[in-house]
Design a protein around this motif. Structure first.
Motif, PDB file in Angstrom:
ATOM      1  N   ILE A  21     -12.704  29.820  67.510  1.00  0.00           N
ATOM      2  CA  ILE A  21     -12.216  30.327  68.789  1.00  0.00           C
ATOM      3  C   ILE A  21     -11.472  31.621  68.494  1.00  0.00           C
ATOM      4  CG2 ILE A  21     -10.791  29.905  70.818  1.00  0.00           C
ATOM      5  CD1 ILE A  21     -13.052  27.919  70.605  1.00  0.00           C
ATOM      6  N   ALA A  22     -11.899  32.716  69.097  1.00  0.00           N
ATOM      7  CA  ALA A  22     -11.225  34.005  68.915  1.00  0.00           C
ATOM      8  C   ALA A  22     -10.550  34.390  70.224  1.00  0.00           C
ATOM      9  CB  ALA A  22     -12.227  35.083  68.510  1.00  0.00           C
ATOM     10  N   MET A  23      -9.437  35.096  70.118  1.00  0.00           N
ATOM     11  CA  MET A  23      -8.725  35.494  71.335  1.00  0.00           C
ATOM     12  C   MET A  23      -8.400  36.982  71.307  1.00  0.00           C
ATOM     13  SD  MET A  23      -4.742  34.316  70.957  1.00  0.00           S
ATOM     14  CE  MET A  23      -3.626  35.248  69.896  1.00  0.00           C
ATOM     15  N   ALA A  24      -8.169  37.516  72.489  1.00  0.00           N
ATOM     16  CA  ALA A  24      -7.699  38.895  72.635  1.00  0.00           C
ATOM     17  C   ALA A  24      -6.820  38.926  73.872  1.00  0.00           C
ATOM     18  CB  ALA A  24      -8.871  39.864  72.779  1.00  0.00           C
ATOM     19  N   GLN A  25      -5.762  39.737  73.827  1.00  0.00           N
ATOM     20  CA  GLN A  25      -4.829  39.782  74.954  1.00  0.00           C
ATOM     21  C   GLN A  25      -4.235  41.172  75.113  1.00  0.00           C
ATOM     22  OE1 GLN A  25      -1.608  36.923  74.757  1.00  0.00           O
ATOM     23  NE2 GLN A  25      -0.920  37.360  76.831  1.00  0.00           N
ATOM     24  N   ALA A  39      -6.071  38.088  79.238  1.00  0.00           N
ATOM     25  CA  ALA A  39      -6.324  37.396  77.970  1.00  0.00           C
ATOM     26  C   ALA A  39      -7.660  36.672  78.034  1.00  0.00           C
ATOM     27  CB  ALA A  39      -5.210  36.399  77.671  1.00  0.00           C
ATOM     28  N   VAL A  40      -8.318  36.583  76.885  1.00  0.00           N
ATOM     29  CA  VAL A  40      -9.601  35.878  76.799  1.00  0.00           C
ATOM     30  C   VAL A  40      -9.643  34.997  75.559  1.00  0.00           C
ATOM     31  CG1 VAL A  40     -10.919  37.648  78.021  1.00  0.00           C
ATOM     32  CG2 VAL A  40     -10.727  37.743  75.524  1.00  0.00           C
ATOM     33  N   LEU A  41     -10.448  33.958  75.664  1.00  0.00           N
ATOM     34  CA  LEU A  41     -10.836  33.132  74.521  1.00  0.00           C
ATOM     35  C   LEU A  41     -12.352  33.133  74.473  1.00  0.00           C
ATOM     36  CD1 LEU A  41      -8.647  29.942  75.110  1.00  0.00           C
ATOM     37  CD2 LEU A  41      -8.162  31.774  73.483  1.00  0.00           C
ATOM     38  N   VAL A  42     -12.910  33.215  73.274  1.00  0.00           N
ATOM     39  CA  VAL A  42     -14.364  33.143  73.114  1.00  0.00           C
ATOM     40  C   VAL A  42     -14.679  32.124  72.029  1.00  0.00           C
ATOM     41  CG1 VAL A  42     -16.491  34.383  72.592  1.00  0.00           C
ATOM     42  CG2 VAL A  42     -14.632  35.568  73.754  1.00  0.00           C
ATOM     43  N   GLU A  43     -15.558  31.185  72.343  1.00  0.00           N
ATOM     44  CA  GLU A  43     -16.027  30.235  71.330  1.00  0.00           C
ATOM     45  C   GLU A  43     -17.339  30.752  70.758  1.00  0.00           C
ATOM     46  OE1 GLU A  43     -17.570  25.641  70.606  1.00  0.00           O
ATOM     47  OE2 GLU A  43     -17.023  26.298  72.621  1.00  0.00           O
ATOM     48  N   ILE A  44     -17.370  30.949  69.438  1.00  0.00           N
ATOM     49  CA  ILE A  44     -18.582  31.378  68.752  1.00  0.00           C
ATOM     50  C   ILE A  44     -18.888  30.348  67.680  1.00  0.00           C
ATOM     51  CG2 ILE A  44     -19.676  33.206  67.406  1.00  0.00           C
ATOM     52  CD1 ILE A  44     -17.880  35.204  68.796  1.00  0.00           C
ATOM     53  N   ASN A  45     -20.098  29.824  67.725  1.00  0.00           N
ATOM     54  CA  ASN A  45     -20.461  28.703  66.856  1.00  0.00           C
ATOM     55  C   ASN A  45     -21.355  29.094  65.690  1.00  0.00           C
ATOM     56  OD1 ASN A  45     -20.660  27.196  69.944  1.00  0.00           O
ATOM     57  ND2 ASN A  45     -19.198  26.475  68.432  1.00  0.00           N
ATOM     58  N   SER A  46     -21.200  28.355  64.607  1.00  0.00           N
ATOM     59  CA  SER A  46     -22.068  28.448  63.438  1.00  0.00           C
ATOM     60  C   SER A  46     -22.516  27.031  63.101  1.00  0.00           C
ATOM     61  CB  SER A  46     -21.306  29.054  62.245  1.00  0.00           C
ATOM     62  OG  SER A  46     -20.180  28.253  61.922  1.00  0.00           O
ATOM     63  N   GLU A  47     -23.411  26.913  62.133  1.00  0.00           N
ATOM     64  CA  GLU A  47     -23.881  25.584  61.744  1.00  0.00           C
ATOM     65  C   GLU A  47     -22.908  24.868  60.823  1.00  0.00           C
ATOM     66  OE1 GLU A  47     -28.031  25.374  60.433  1.00  0.00           O
ATOM     67  OE2 GLU A  47     -28.279  27.396  61.220  1.00  0.00           O
ATOM     68  N   THR A  48     -22.223  25.615  59.970  1.00  0.00           N
ATOM     69  CA  THR A  48     -21.331  25.014  58.982  1.00  0.00           C
ATOM     70  C   THR A  48     -19.954  25.652  59.009  1.00  0.00           C
ATOM     71  OG1 THR A  48     -21.934  26.549  57.213  1.00  0.00           O
ATOM     72  CG2 THR A  48     -23.295  24.566  57.450  1.00  0.00           C
ATOM     73  N   ASP A  49     -18.968  24.899  58.532  1.00  0.00           N
ATOM     74  CA  ASP A  49     -17.611  25.417  58.429  1.00  0.00           C
ATOM     75  C   ASP A  49     -17.537  26.526  57.385  1.00  0.00           C
ATOM     76  OD1 ASP A  49     -14.761  25.261  59.078  1.00  0.00           O
ATOM     77  OD2 ASP A  49     -14.521  24.501  57.048  1.00  0.00           O
ATOM     78  N   PHE A  50     -18.426  26.455  56.382  1.00  0.00           N
ATOM     79  CA  PHE A  50     -18.468  27.475  55.330  1.00  0.00           C
ATOM     80  C   PHE A  50     -18.739  28.858  55.939  1.00  0.00           C
ATOM     81  CE2 PHE A  50     -20.862  30.015  52.226  1.00  0.00           C
ATOM     82  CZ  PHE A  50     -19.950  30.035  51.174  1.00  0.00           C
ATOM     83  N   VAL A  51     -19.736  28.954  56.790  1.00  0.00           N
ATOM     84  CA  VAL A  51     -20.058  30.233  57.434  1.00  0.00           C
ATOM     85  C   VAL A  51     -18.966  30.632  58.417  1.00  0.00           C
ATOM     86  CG1 VAL A  51     -21.615  31.297  59.133  1.00  0.00           C
ATOM     87  CG2 VAL A  51     -22.548  30.225  57.084  1.00  0.00           C
ATOM     88  N   ALA A  52     -18.309  29.642  59.030  1.00  0.00           N
ATOM     89  CA  ALA A  52     -17.230  29.947  59.974  1.00  0.00           C
ATOM     90  C   ALA A  52     -16.068  30.682  59.301  1.00  0.00           C
ATOM     91  CB  ALA A  52     -16.717  28.665  60.622  1.00  0.00           C
TER      92      ALA A  52
END
Length: 291
Positions: free
Chosen positions: A61-65, A70-83
């Motif tokens: 979850i990334a944020m900017a304000q 203010a915004v939140l954006v959820e960006i997904n990957s397959e693994t926590d390693f890539v996250a």
């Protein structure tokens, strides 16, 4: 033209693609680095399509304000390693800033927003997929634009909260955001709890009572059940919960003391609602080698 090691390295630094892919791209394009970079991008887009069916339930979850925006954006990957990969992290921060600046209302609108590179979020996403080798998805966006106090809080990159508070101060708004991140209340105040939820809880509490208690006068029975449901309402509402920064008082009492009113909040958690396929490590490695 001779395909030198330095040329391959230059292309790799520029594109983030693998060494062998870079060498092949240069060979296919007679050593022209610009053409080779474009060729890799096209290959990257093809790979992105191939990986698009994979479940992406990890991510960030990334944020900017900027003040009350203010915004939140959820960006997904397959693994926590890539996250945790720098390419992925850089992409999430860039997208969050683009979401704030563009005013995009949802993830679909955000995908068409152009970044400073001249590419859209969607085009950049495809390039990130080519670099990290996993499906990457821009899944959700939450935003607040208010003249009141706004807090944006992200915990561990996995839980993000936006809070709008009338009155109080920035510190109180942030405290409420931290509370929402920790306790995840479904509703803000008792008035926000749906009538069908209350009716269902009344039925459940009545069913749990003994026959002796059920035989009590209606007004007493209603009082008993009402007390039990009121306790449940406190558990599922922000205002009814003990405040995490001072558990001796409820959030409602803390808000009153701060001269504030919580108008609303939004909470995103990485991967919620996504059914993740669990595979053993050996099978995952074998699968990756076949791609």
């Amino acid at each position: 033209m001779e395909i030198t090691a330095q040329l391959v390295k230059d292309l790799r630094d520029r594109t983030g693609a693998g060494m062998m892919e870079c060498k092949k791209a240069l060979t296919e394009n007679k050593g022209e680095i610009d053409a080779a970079a474009e060729w890799l991008r096209k290959q990257g887009l093809a790979k992105a399509d191939k990986k698009a069916s994979r479940v992406a339930a990890e991510g960030r979850i990334a944020m900017a304000q900027d003040g009350g925006k203010a915004v939140l954006v959820e960006i997904n990957s397959e693994t926590d390693f890539v996250a945790k990969d720098d390419n992925f992290l850089g992409f999430t921060e860039t997208v969050a800033q683009a979401a704030l600046a563009s005013g995009a209302a949802d993830a679909e609108a955000l995908k068409a927003v152009k970044l400073s590179s001249g590419e859209t979020v969607e085009e950049t996403r495809a390039a990130v997929i080519a670099k990290v080798g996993e499906n990457v998805q821009v899944r959700r966006l939450a935003r607040i634009d208010s003249a009141h106090n706004v807090a944006a809080y992200v915990h561990g990159g996995r839980i993000g909260v936006l809070v709008e508070v009338k009155g109080g101060d920035a510190a109180f708004a942030r405290g409420i955001a931290m509370h929402v991140a920790a306790m995840n209340p479904p509703y803000n105040k008792a008035a926000d709890v749906p009538a069908d939820f209350l009716a269902k809880e009344k039925d459940i509490e009545l069913a749990k009572m003994s026959e002796k208690d059920k035989a009590k006068p209606a007004e007493i029975l209603e009082k008993i059940i009402g007390g039990k449901v009121a306790k449940i309402v406190n558990e599922v509402t922000l205002y009814g919960q003990p405040y995490v920064l001072n558990t001796d008082q409820t959030v409602e009492a803390a808000a009153k003391a701060a001269g504030a009113e919580v108008l609303g909040f939004q909470r995103l958690a990485v991967g919620e609602g996504i059914e993740k396929v669990v595979e053993d490590y050996a099978a995952e490695v074998a699968k990756a080698m076949q791609v």
